[in-house]
Design a protein around this motif. Structure first.
Motif, PDB file in Angstrom:
ATOM      1  N   THR A   2     -14.223  45.465 -44.383  1.00 37.12           N
ATOM      2  CA  THR A   2     -14.594  45.023 -42.601  1.00 37.12           C
ATOM      3  C   THR A   2     -13.975  43.512 -42.398  1.00 37.12           C
ATOM      4  N   ASN A   3     -13.112  43.041 -41.759  1.00 31.60           N
ATOM      5  CA  ASN A   3     -13.669  41.619 -40.964  1.00 31.60           C
ATOM      6  C   ASN A   3     -13.615  41.900 -39.840  1.00 31.60           C
ATOM      7  N   VAL A   4     -14.525  40.569 -39.370  1.00 32.66           N
ATOM      8  CA  VAL A   4     -16.036  40.901 -38.412  1.00 32.66           C
ATOM      9  C   VAL A   4     -15.669  39.714 -37.306  1.00 32.66           C
ATOM     10  N   ASP A   5     -15.196  39.952 -35.945  1.00 31.29           N
ATOM     11  CA  ASP A   5     -15.785  38.568 -35.293  1.00 31.29           C
ATOM     12  C   ASP A   5     -16.975  38.881 -34.418  1.00 31.29           C
ATOM     13  N   VAL A   6     -17.671  38.763 -34.706  1.00 34.01           N
ATOM     14  CA  VAL A   6     -19.056  38.688 -33.339  1.00 34.01           C
ATOM     15  C   VAL A   6     -19.686  38.222 -32.424  1.00 34.01           C
ATOM     16  N   HIS A   7     -18.244  37.817 -31.912  1.00 28.73           N
ATOM     17  CA  HIS A   7     -18.181  36.903 -30.593  1.00 28.73           C
ATOM     18  C   HIS A   7     -17.317  36.764 -29.318  1.00 28.73           C
ATOM     19  N   GLN A   8     -16.904  38.489 -28.448  1.00 30.67           N
ATOM     20  CA  GLN A   8     -15.836  38.282 -28.156  1.00 30.67           C
ATOM     21  C   GLN A   8     -16.274  38.855 -26.446  1.00 30.67           C
ATOM     22  N   HIS A   9     -15.493  38.406 -25.580  1.00 30.74           N
ATOM     23  CA  HIS A   9     -15.949  39.474 -24.440  1.00 30.74           C
ATOM     24  C   HIS A   9     -15.128  39.686 -23.449  1.00 30.74           C
ATOM     25  N   ASP A  55      -7.584  43.440 -20.715  1.00 29.50           N
ATOM     26  CA  ASP A  55      -6.477  44.662 -20.273  1.00 29.50           C
ATOM     27  C   ASP A  55      -7.453  45.180 -21.835  1.00 29.50           C
ATOM     28  N   ILE A  56      -7.605  46.259 -22.395  1.00 28.60           N
ATOM     29  CA  ILE A  56      -7.977  47.528 -23.270  1.00 28.60           C
ATOM     30  C   ILE A  56      -7.376  47.162 -24.699  1.00 28.60           C
ATOM     31  N   ALA A  57      -5.883  48.035 -24.039  1.00 25.94           N
ATOM     32  CA  ALA A  57      -5.036  48.288 -25.115  1.00 25.94           C
ATOM     33  C   ALA A  57      -4.336  46.867 -25.885  1.00 25.94           C
ATOM     34  N   ARG A  58      -4.140  46.028 -24.629  1.00 22.82           N
ATOM     35  CA  ARG A  58      -3.249  44.353 -24.937  1.00 22.82           C
ATOM     36  C   ARG A  58      -4.720  44.032 -26.349  1.00 22.82           C
ATOM     37  N   ARG A  59      -5.713  43.650 -26.393  1.00 24.05           N
ATOM     38  CA  ARG A  59      -6.754  43.308 -26.756  1.00 24.05           C
ATOM     39  C   ARG A  59      -7.546  43.662 -27.724  1.00 24.05           C
ATOM     40  N   ALA A  60      -6.905  45.117 -27.907  1.00 24.95           N
ATOM     41  CA  ALA A  60      -7.618  46.144 -29.370  1.00 24.95           C
ATOM     42  C   ALA A  60      -6.352  45.255 -30.442  1.00 24.95           C
ATOM     43  N   GLU A  61      -4.527  45.771 -29.694  1.00 24.93           N
ATOM     44  CA  GLU A  61      -4.152  45.101 -30.570  1.00 24.93           C
ATOM     45  C   GLU A  61      -3.958  43.359 -31.071  1.00 24.93           C
ATOM     46  N   LEU A  62      -4.857  42.360 -30.283  1.00 25.06           N
ATOM     47  CA  LEU A  62      -4.711  41.394 -31.278  1.00 25.06           C
ATOM     48  C   LEU A  62      -5.994  41.009 -32.006  1.00 25.06           C
ATOM     49  N   ALA A  63      -6.980  42.407 -31.701  1.00 19.53           N
ATOM     50  CA  ALA A  63      -7.583  41.950 -33.176  1.00 19.53           C
ATOM     51  C   ALA A  63      -7.099  42.298 -34.116  1.00 19.53           C
ATOM     52  N   VAL A  64      -6.229  43.302 -33.694  1.00 22.18           N
ATOM     53  CA  VAL A  64      -5.388  44.115 -35.419  1.00 22.18           C
ATOM     54  C   VAL A  64      -4.595  43.486 -35.676  1.00 22.18           C
ATOM     55  N   ALA A  65      -4.073  42.531 -34.744  1.00 25.46           N
ATOM     56  CA  ALA A  65      -3.192  41.446 -35.533  1.00 25.46           C
ATOM     57  C   ALA A  65      -3.933  40.408 -35.993  1.00 25.46           C
ATOM     58  N   ASP A  66      -5.197  39.730 -35.393  1.00 25.75           N
ATOM     59  CA  ASP A  66      -5.955  38.867 -36.419  1.00 25.75           C
ATOM     60  C   ASP A  66      -6.869  39.223 -37.255  1.00 25.75           C
ATOM     61  N   GLY A  67      -6.210  40.812 -38.080  1.00 26.89           N
ATOM     62  CA  GLY A  67      -6.868  41.461 -39.317  1.00 26.89           C
ATOM     63  C   GLY A  67      -8.226  41.535 -39.167  1.00 26.89           C
ATOM     64  N   LEU A  68      -8.628  42.213 -38.042  1.00 25.79           N
ATOM     65  CA  LEU A  68     -10.576  42.552 -38.048  1.00 25.79           C
ATOM     66  C   LEU A  68     -10.592  43.895 -37.859  1.00 25.79           C
ATOM     67  N   GLY A  69     -11.570  44.166 -38.285  1.00 26.76           N
ATOM     68  CA  GLY A  69     -11.263  45.846 -38.366  1.00 26.76           C
ATOM     69  C   GLY A  69     -12.702  46.117 -36.992  1.00 26.76           C
TER      70      GLY A  69
END
Length: 307
Positions: A2-9, A55-69
């Motif tokens: 899984t690709n991880v980003d450890v720091h978002q708000h 916006d939770i749904a929008r941010r989830a879409e951005l995370a998926v687009a970034d390839g994050l698991g």
């Protein structure tokens, strides 16, 4: 893997409501459907917040687009919530934990804790809800006294095998400054101090603790040559493989410089979204092996101790 980003708000509805309920910093004007919210803190000028950024749904879409698991969100420590008296901090911390624990995939979260009135039992209960570890503000870990005060929290993490995330805390000076000043001066100074304070006071007290410093620890690792010149043999210690730095707001030049000092094994990707964007090149121009290390292998070791 899984690709991880450890720091978002990401502010959930419960946390926004708790900020709106206050009339003293930190508090939020708006949050009721307006196009902009205004955040008021004790140490910085009013800050205009876009509701779309949370916006939770929008941010989830951005995370998926970034390839994050997995994308780990944390309390915005510059708000100063952790430094409030417990009676004021607790409603905000409860609202943060309630919302963060309910976030959908790919989100996870760091727990937070009051550092003015420390209660390790309360923090243990928060961690029981499945948080990845604990975030603390850097300005509570800047000296020996800070590590003594926070020792019950760090002992808890060490006992559970969970990591610590050190994030800039509130800026101390509210006098007129350019808008970029807090991020460039007090935040960086806090991280720089926290890096060396951990080396001097944190690691001897907590030998097994895994810790990650935001924003490349304010580039403190680059001062190793000066530290060696002033600290003798102590300045030439081997790299501590349980001390990580994340990359938020930095690019290839800074990451390359830190890799030259620390190697690739302790760098993890952090974006600080929505305040900054993820890197366009996950490996920061250092190749596929570096991208794998920063986004998969190193975050796994930070978060689990495995690998």
């Amino acid at each position: 893997m899984t690709n991880v980003d450890v720091h978002q708000h990401l502010w959930t509805g419960s946390f926004v409501a708790a900020l709106r309920a206050r009339t003293e910093p930190p508090f939020l004007d708006g949050g009721d459907g307006r196009d902009r919210w205004t955040l008021h803190t004790a140490g910085e000028p009013p800050y205009e917040v876009s509701p779309a950024d949370h916006d939770i749904a929008r941010r989830a879409e951005l995370a998926v687009a970034d390839g994050l698991g997995r994308a780990l969100v944390s309390l915005s420590a510059p708000l100063g919530v952790e430094w409030l008296p417990s009676g004021e901090a607790r409603p905000l911390l409860d609202a943060y934990h309630e919302g963060a624990a309910a976030l959908p995939r790919p989100f996870g979260a760091w727990a937070a804790a009051c550092v003015r009135d420390i209660d390790a039992d309360v923090t243990a209960g928060d961690l029981d809800r499945g948080f990845a570890g604990l975030q603390l503000p850097a300005n509570c870990l800047a000296d020996a006294a800070g590590y003594a005060r926070c020792a019950p929290l760090l002992d808890l993490l060490e006992a559970r095998g969970l990591p610590l995330f050190v994030h800039p805390g509130p800026a101390a000076d509210a006098s007129p400054r350019p808008g970029w000043w807090p991020a460039m001066v007090p935040y960086v100074q806090q991280m720089h101090a926290a890096w060396f304070a951990f080396r001097a006071f944190g690691r001897p007290r907590h030998p097994r603790l895994r810790v990650c410093f935001a924003l490349l620890a304010g580039l403190a690792p680059l001062h190793g040559e000066r530290f060696a010149a002033r600290g003798g043999a102590e300045g030439r210690k081997e790299v501590d493989r349980n001390v990580f730095v994340e990359t938020s707001s930095y690019g290839p030049r800074a990451v390359d410089a830190v890799v030259r000092v620390l190697g690739t094994d302790v760098i993890v990707q952090g974006s600080d979204r929505p305040y900054a964007e993820p890197p366009q090149s996950p490996g920061f121009g250092l190749g596929g092996a570096a991208a794998y290390a920063f986004r998969i292998a190193n975050p796994r070791r930070l978060l689990t101790g495995e690998g």
